[in-house]
Design a protein around this motif. Sequence first.
Motif, PDB file in Angstrom:
ATOM      1  N   THR A 128     -23.457 -17.091 -31.286  1.00 27.63           N
ATOM      2  CA  THR A 128     -23.876 -15.753 -31.919  1.00 27.63           C
ATOM      3  C   THR A 128     -23.764 -14.795 -30.897  1.00 27.63           C
ATOM      4  O   THR A 128     -23.060 -15.009 -29.878  1.00 27.63           O
ATOM      5  CB  THR A 128     -25.066 -15.824 -32.909  1.00 27.63           C
ATOM      6  OG1 THR A 128     -25.169 -14.477 -33.461  1.00 27.63           O
ATOM      7  CG2 THR A 128     -26.149 -16.059 -31.931  1.00 27.63           C
ATOM      8  N   ASN A 129     -24.046 -13.355 -31.229  1.00 29.25           N
ATOM      9  CA  ASN A 129     -24.028 -12.436 -30.210  1.00 29.25           C
ATOM     10  C   ASN A 129     -25.319 -12.227 -29.436  1.00 29.25           C
ATOM     11  O   ASN A 129     -26.277 -12.990 -29.569  1.00 29.25           O
ATOM     12  CB  ASN A 129     -23.598 -11.081 -30.944  1.00 29.25           C
ATOM     13  CG  ASN A 129     -24.840 -10.590 -31.670  1.00 29.25           C
ATOM     14  OD1 ASN A 129     -25.958 -10.757 -31.717  1.00 29.25           O
ATOM     15  ND2 ASN A 129     -24.228  -9.894 -32.851  1.00 29.25           N
ATOM     16  N   LYS A 130     -25.242 -11.671 -28.450  1.00 29.29           N
ATOM     17  CA  LYS A 130     -26.184 -11.600 -27.459  1.00 29.29           C
ATOM     18  C   LYS A 130     -27.629 -11.128 -28.138  1.00 29.29           C
ATOM     19  O   LYS A 130     -28.473 -11.807 -27.819  1.00 29.29           O
ATOM     20  CB  LYS A 130     -25.823 -10.609 -26.263  1.00 29.29           C
ATOM     21  CG  LYS A 130     -27.002 -10.478 -25.328  1.00 29.29           C
ATOM     22  CD  LYS A 130     -27.016  -9.234 -24.408  1.00 29.29           C
ATOM     23  CE  LYS A 130     -28.151  -9.321 -23.199  1.00 29.29           C
ATOM     24  NZ  LYS A 130     -28.065  -7.902 -22.613  1.00 29.29           N
ATOM     25  N   SER A 131     -27.726 -10.198 -29.002  1.00 31.62           N
ATOM     26  CA  SER A 131     -28.909  -9.901 -29.590  1.00 31.62           C
ATOM     27  C   SER A 131     -29.352 -10.865 -30.759  1.00 31.62           C
ATOM     28  O   SER A 131     -30.937 -11.051 -30.398  1.00 31.62           O
ATOM     29  CB  SER A 131     -28.481  -8.777 -30.603  1.00 31.62           C
ATOM     30  OG  SER A 131     -28.108  -7.575 -30.079  1.00 31.62           O
ATOM     31  N   LYS A 132     -28.829 -11.797 -31.191  1.00 34.53           N
ATOM     32  CA  LYS A 132     -29.485 -12.944 -31.828  1.00 34.53           C
ATOM     33  C   LYS A 132     -29.858 -14.054 -30.865  1.00 34.53           C
ATOM     34  O   LYS A 132     -30.777 -14.643 -31.121  1.00 34.53           O
ATOM     35  CB  LYS A 132     -28.243 -13.299 -33.007  1.00 34.53           C
ATOM     36  CG  LYS A 132     -28.155 -12.358 -33.864  1.00 34.53           C
ATOM     37  CD  LYS A 132     -26.924 -12.929 -34.950  1.00 34.53           C
ATOM     38  CE  LYS A 132     -26.958 -11.819 -36.063  1.00 34.53           C
ATOM     39  NZ  LYS A 132     -25.790 -12.186 -37.181  1.00 34.53           N
ATOM     40  N   SER A 148     -24.285 -14.161 -20.516  1.00 36.53           N
ATOM     41  CA  SER A 148     -23.361 -13.549 -19.303  1.00 36.53           C
ATOM     42  C   SER A 148     -24.073 -12.496 -18.629  1.00 36.53           C
ATOM     43  O   SER A 148     -24.022 -11.979 -17.636  1.00 36.53           O
ATOM     44  CB  SER A 148     -22.119 -13.229 -19.785  1.00 36.53           C
ATOM     45  OG  SER A 148     -22.293 -12.272 -20.666  1.00 36.53           O
ATOM     46  N   ILE A 149     -25.492 -12.114 -19.076  1.00 36.08           N
ATOM     47  CA  ILE A 149     -26.099 -11.069 -18.601  1.00 36.08           C
ATOM     48  C   ILE A 149     -27.415 -11.262 -18.761  1.00 36.08           C
ATOM     49  O   ILE A 149     -28.148 -11.492 -19.963  1.00 36.08           O
ATOM     50  CB  ILE A 149     -26.044  -9.476 -19.368  1.00 36.08           C
ATOM     51  CG1 ILE A 149     -24.545  -9.090 -19.691  1.00 36.08           C
ATOM     52  CG2 ILE A 149     -26.921  -8.729 -18.740  1.00 36.08           C
ATOM     53  CD1 ILE A 149     -24.216  -7.897 -20.315  1.00 36.08           C
ATOM     54  N   VAL A 150     -28.111 -11.460 -17.928  1.00 31.73           N
ATOM     55  CA  VAL A 150     -29.736 -12.177 -17.726  1.00 31.73           C
ATOM     56  C   VAL A 150     -30.691 -11.181 -18.449  1.00 31.73           C
ATOM     57  O   VAL A 150     -30.459  -9.888 -17.713  1.00 31.73           O
ATOM     58  CB  VAL A 150     -30.178 -12.693 -16.609  1.00 31.73           C
ATOM     59  CG1 VAL A 150     -31.570 -13.187 -16.498  1.00 31.73           C
ATOM     60  CG2 VAL A 150     -29.318 -14.062 -16.092  1.00 31.73           C
ATOM     61  N   PRO A 151     -31.416 -11.284 -19.447  1.00 31.68           N
ATOM     62  CA  PRO A 151     -32.263 -10.088 -19.774  1.00 31.68           C
ATOM     63  C   PRO A 151     -33.299  -9.756 -18.984  1.00 31.68           C
ATOM     64  O   PRO A 151     -33.759 -10.488 -18.240  1.00 31.68           O
ATOM     65  CB  PRO A 151     -32.890 -10.820 -21.218  1.00 31.68           C
ATOM     66  CG  PRO A 151     -32.879 -12.199 -20.883  1.00 31.68           C
ATOM     67  CD  PRO A 151     -31.612 -12.422 -20.190  1.00 31.68           C
ATOM     68  N   ASN A 267     -22.567 -13.639 -14.144  1.00 32.59           N
ATOM     69  CA  ASN A 267     -22.698 -15.068 -14.045  1.00 32.59           C
ATOM     70  C   ASN A 267     -23.075 -15.628 -15.663  1.00 32.59           C
ATOM     71  O   ASN A 267     -23.964 -14.976 -16.260  1.00 32.59           O
ATOM     72  CB  ASN A 267     -23.873 -15.587 -13.099  1.00 32.59           C
ATOM     73  CG  ASN A 267     -23.415 -15.725 -11.636  1.00 32.59           C
ATOM     74  OD1 ASN A 267     -22.378 -16.266 -11.440  1.00 32.59           O
ATOM     75  ND2 ASN A 267     -24.103 -14.732 -10.579  1.00 32.59           N
ATOM     76  N   TRP A 268     -22.508 -16.632 -16.004  1.00 34.24           N
ATOM     77  CA  TRP A 268     -22.833 -17.492 -17.131  1.00 34.24           C
ATOM     78  C   TRP A 268     -24.225 -18.350 -16.795  1.00 34.24           C
ATOM     79  O   TRP A 268     -24.033 -19.120 -15.830  1.00 34.24           O
ATOM     80  CB  TRP A 268     -21.888 -18.437 -17.555  1.00 34.24           C
ATOM     81  CG  TRP A 268     -20.575 -17.899 -18.047  1.00 34.24           C
ATOM     82  CD1 TRP A 268     -19.343 -17.418 -17.288  1.00 34.24           C
ATOM     83  CD2 TRP A 268     -20.471 -17.159 -19.338  1.00 34.24           C
ATOM     84  NE1 TRP A 268     -18.606 -16.632 -18.291  1.00 34.24           N
ATOM     85  CE2 TRP A 268     -19.270 -16.338 -19.403  1.00 34.24           C
ATOM     86  CE3 TRP A 268     -21.511 -16.919 -20.184  1.00 34.24           C
ATOM     87  CZ2 TRP A 268     -18.824 -15.875 -20.603  1.00 34.24           C
ATOM     88  CZ3 TRP A 268     -20.981 -16.243 -21.654  1.00 34.24           C
ATOM     89  CH2 TRP A 268     -19.665 -15.583 -21.777  1.00 34.24           C
ATOM     90  N   SER A 269     -25.211 -17.870 -17.324  1.00 40.00           N
ATOM     91  CA  SER A 269     -26.422 -18.484 -16.900  1.00 40.00           C
ATOM     92  C   SER A 269     -27.034 -19.281 -17.922  1.00 40.00           C
ATOM     93  O   SER A 269     -27.115 -18.441 -19.288  1.00 40.00           O
ATOM     94  CB  SER A 269     -27.439 -17.547 -16.469  1.00 40.00           C
ATOM     95  OG  SER A 269     -26.668 -16.781 -15.433  1.00 40.00           O
ATOM     96  N   LEU A 270     -27.679 -20.277 -17.732  1.00 40.03           N
ATOM     97  CA  LEU A 270     -28.574 -20.954 -18.795  1.00 40.03           C
ATOM     98  C   LEU A 270     -29.858 -20.609 -18.633  1.00 40.03           C
ATOM     99  O   LEU A 270     -30.310 -20.751 -17.265  1.00 40.03           O
ATOM    100  CB  LEU A 270     -28.533 -22.426 -18.471  1.00 40.03           C
ATOM    101  CG  LEU A 270     -28.911 -23.603 -19.776  1.00 40.03           C
ATOM    102  CD1 LEU A 270     -28.157 -23.317 -20.937  1.00 40.03           C
ATOM    103  CD2 LEU A 270     -29.096 -25.004 -19.232  1.00 40.03           C
ATOM    104  N   ILE A 271     -30.371 -19.962 -19.498  1.00 50.40           N
ATOM    105  CA  ILE A 271     -31.787 -19.402 -19.597  1.00 50.40           C
ATOM    106  C   ILE A 271     -32.807 -20.010 -20.496  1.00 50.40           C
ATOM    107  O   ILE A 271     -32.328 -20.538 -21.331  1.00 50.40           O
ATOM    108  CB  ILE A 271     -31.770 -17.912 -19.576  1.00 50.40           C
ATOM    109  CG1 ILE A 271     -31.408 -17.529 -20.871  1.00 50.40           C
ATOM    110  CG2 ILE A 271     -31.095 -17.379 -18.577  1.00 50.40           C
ATOM    111  CD1 ILE A 271     -31.510 -16.034 -21.048  1.00 50.40           C
ATOM    112  N   TRP A 272     -34.108 -20.001 -20.036  1.00 44.52           N
ATOM    113  CA  TRP A 272     -35.264 -20.422 -20.821  1.00 44.52           C
ATOM    114  C   TRP A 272     -36.490 -19.536 -20.365  1.00 44.52           C
ATOM    115  O   TRP A 272     -36.638 -19.070 -19.322  1.00 44.52           O
ATOM    116  CB  TRP A 272     -35.466 -22.050 -20.624  1.00 44.52           C
ATOM    117  CG  TRP A 272     -35.911 -22.316 -19.105  1.00 44.52           C
ATOM    118  CD1 TRP A 272     -37.143 -22.630 -18.731  1.00 44.52           C
ATOM    119  CD2 TRP A 272     -35.109 -22.600 -18.097  1.00 44.52           C
ATOM    120  NE1 TRP A 272     -36.865 -22.900 -17.300  1.00 44.52           N
ATOM    121  CE2 TRP A 272     -35.707 -23.089 -17.047  1.00 44.52           C
ATOM    122  CE3 TRP A 272     -33.636 -22.718 -18.021  1.00 44.52           C
ATOM    123  CZ2 TRP A 272     -35.121 -23.433 -15.830  1.00 44.52           C
ATOM    124  CZ3 TRP A 272     -33.135 -22.952 -16.924  1.00 44.52           C
ATOM    125  CH2 TRP A 272     -33.664 -23.374 -15.657  1.00 44.52           C
TER     126      TRP A 272
END
Length: 307
Positions: A128-132, A148-151, A267-272
């Motif tokens: 989906t898009n970044k907001s969702k 692609s953009i770490v919040p 960077n493409w980042s996996l975040i949690w």
Amino acid sequence: MNYTLNQLQIFLKIVQTQSVTKASEELHLTQPAVSIQLRNFQDQFEIPLTEVIGRKIYITDFGYEIAEAAENIINQVQAINYKTMAYKGQLSGKLKISIVSTGKYIMPFFLADFMKEHTGIELLMDVTNKSKVMESLKKNEVDFALVSIVPTTLDVEQLDLLQNKLYLVGSAEKLFNEEKNIKKVFKNLPLIYREQGSGTRQIMEKFIAQNSISGFKKMELTSNEAVKQAMVAGLGYSIMPLIGIKNELRNNELQIIPVKGLPITTNWSLIWLKGKKHSPISSALLKYIQEEKQRIVQEKFNWYEQY
């Protein structure tokens, strides 16, 4: 009552999609096969589960109650399967990941071998898009998110997977020379934007604002695939991630237009969520990616380094 688990699954999918056609597509079955199973399921009840008005199917109140019961039964069956596999020492259960739309060119490559090794894992990946994506992460509805953009508004931990490069891209038909004056390049250039809430749009708007560019907005589209096809057709230009245009560049359908200040790199980042208690599955995935990241990048994204 003599209904089958298969019939419960088909009926639940019809309720979820509000369509026999969409249910058949998602279940990878033919429409007639789904219709037959729905009819066989309905024959076991004296009260209608659905109504067809015109060409649209509507679920009755009774149908919704049966769908809720069906979902509970299916969840219990899955729980039995997971527990059986766990007892045998195998990872089992659900892995939930939400990814931004362009992430579909990246995340599958970091999951493929892991999923093949652990067949008891059910992957639920929302594109989906970044907001969702951020909303799902904020509500703790997913194990991981790929962005692609770490919040900056959420307290998260991250694992960088791959560099993200964004270029000015357009149809290969028109010739461009390398131009140091950015405003001249963008003058009278019809620009195609992603929708509000898109990370790609956020980066593009920031670049345009920083360089006081007055290029005019031609259209707004809701996916990178749509933007890409519009550019191939010659409808305009856009700043977009390199990762999604590999084939179009090789087939000379699109070109990267040389502009000072580009590419923009993130960077493409996996975040949690920071402090999240990982399940055995999500812990195993993190360990796997940390150990195999370099190999995956070298094997699957070697072409990326050419640009």
